[in-house]
Design a protein around this motif. Structure first.
Motif, PDB file in Angstrom:
ATOM      1  N   ILE A  39       2.474   2.257 -13.129  1.00 13.53           N
ATOM      2  CA  ILE A  39       1.285   1.566 -12.633  1.00 13.53           C
ATOM      3  C   ILE A  39       0.127   1.606 -13.635  1.00 13.53           C
ATOM      4  CG2 ILE A  39      -0.440   1.552 -10.766  1.00 13.53           C
ATOM      5  CD1 ILE A  39       1.669   2.528  -8.888  1.00 13.53           C
ATOM      6  N   THR A  43      -1.625  -3.579 -11.848  1.00 10.71           N
ATOM      7  CA  THR A  43      -1.193  -3.646 -10.458  1.00 10.71           C
ATOM      8  C   THR A  43       0.299  -3.932 -10.375  1.00 10.71           C
ATOM      9  OG1 THR A  43      -3.375  -4.430  -9.853  1.00 10.71           O
ATOM     10  CG2 THR A  43      -1.611  -4.851  -8.280  1.00 10.71           C
ATOM     11  N   LEU A  65       3.812   7.301  -2.871  1.00 15.53           N
ATOM     12  CA  LEU A  65       2.688   6.372  -3.001  1.00 15.53           C
ATOM     13  C   LEU A  65       1.572   6.739  -2.027  1.00 15.53           C
ATOM     14  CD1 LEU A  65       4.615   3.011  -3.375  1.00 15.53           C
ATOM     15  CD2 LEU A  65       3.167   4.067  -5.121  1.00 15.53           C
ATOM     16  N   GLU A  69      -2.214   7.834  -2.846  1.00 15.84           N
ATOM     17  CA  GLU A  69      -3.312   7.107  -2.209  1.00 15.84           C
ATOM     18  C   GLU A  69      -4.255   8.097  -1.503  1.00 15.84           C
ATOM     19  OE1 GLU A  69      -3.959   3.392   0.903  1.00 15.84           O
ATOM     20  OE2 GLU A  69      -1.988   4.334   0.755  1.00 15.84           O
ATOM     21  N   LEU A  74      -4.430   6.136  -6.233  1.00 16.06           N
ATOM     22  CA  LEU A  74      -3.994   4.745  -6.088  1.00 16.06           C
ATOM     23  C   LEU A  74      -4.752   4.074  -4.961  1.00 16.06           C
ATOM     24  CD1 LEU A  74      -0.092   4.965  -6.157  1.00 16.06           C
ATOM     25  CD2 LEU A  74      -1.622   4.457  -8.048  1.00 16.06           C
ATOM     26  N   ARG A  76      -4.120   0.785  -2.307  1.00 14.93           N
ATOM     27  CA  ARG A  76      -3.073  -0.067  -1.735  1.00 14.93           C
ATOM     28  C   ARG A  76      -3.748  -1.279  -1.121  1.00 14.93           C
ATOM     29  NH1 ARG A  76      -0.691   0.111   3.678  1.00 14.93           N
ATOM     30  NH2 ARG A  76       1.481  -0.531   3.552  1.00 14.93           N
ATOM     31  N   TYR A  88      -0.127  -2.069  -5.460  1.00 17.88           N
ATOM     32  CA  TYR A  88      -0.697  -0.769  -5.767  1.00 17.88           C
ATOM     33  C   TYR A  88      -1.345  -0.832  -7.138  1.00 17.88           C
ATOM     34  CZ  TYR A  88       2.084   0.847  -1.877  1.00 17.88           C
ATOM     35  OH  TYR A  88       2.614   1.014  -0.618  1.00 17.88           O
ATOM     36  N   LEU A  90      -4.201   1.610  -9.824  1.00 13.34           N
ATOM     37  CA  LEU A  90      -4.951   2.839 -10.024  1.00 13.34           C
ATOM     38  C   LEU A  90      -6.409   2.624  -9.644  1.00 13.34           C
ATOM     39  CD1 LEU A  90      -3.612   3.966 -13.522  1.00 13.34           C
ATOM     40  CD2 LEU A  90      -3.088   5.006 -11.312  1.00 13.34           C
TER      41      LEU A  90
END
Length: 123
Positions: A39, A43, A65, A69, A74, A76, A88, A90
């Motif tokens: 990532i 994206t 994930l 998050e 991250l 979403r 997803y 950063l």
């Protein structure tokens, strides 16, 4: 489905103020370094990430994930389409890991070479 807080890290109370432990707690997970590596340049969709990580199950990817998050690494984004599109990326906080990831790659490459192994170009 679990709420976001259920994915928050479980930090050992004896080490909760240790900066090294805090960093390792974010990065620890079988797939997290590879996910972050995939990532880091932009994206990615769930299926794109899963396609680059042979052997990862959808469930394992989802959990890792969600943990990233929950740690604010991250973000979403769910698009209201059929079928739903989820991407997803950063966060600014996650992008601050780029230097660290580059240093880990350099150190890991040297370590593998010391062991007589050829470093991979993908993690």
């Amino acid at each position: 489905m679990k709420e976001g807080l259920d994915y928050s890290p479980k930090i050992d109370p004896l080490r909760q103020h240790c900066p090294v432990r805090a960093a390792l707690d974010v990065l620890t997970g079988r797939w997290k370094p590879s996910i972050l590596w995939e990532i880091k340049d932009g994206t990615r969709r769930f299926s794109d990430i899963q396609g680059t990580l042979p052997g990862i199950s959808a469930q394992a990817l989802t959990v890792q994930l969600r943990q990233l998050e929950a740690d604010g690494i991250l973000e979403r984004t769910v698009y209201p389409e059929i079928p739903p599109r989820v991407e997803y990326a950063l966060t600014d906080h996650g992008r601050s890991l780029a230097v660290l990831m580059d240093e880990l790659e350099n150190w890991g490459s040297k370590h593998l070479e010391r062991q007589g192994k050829t470093p991979a170009t993908r993690c």
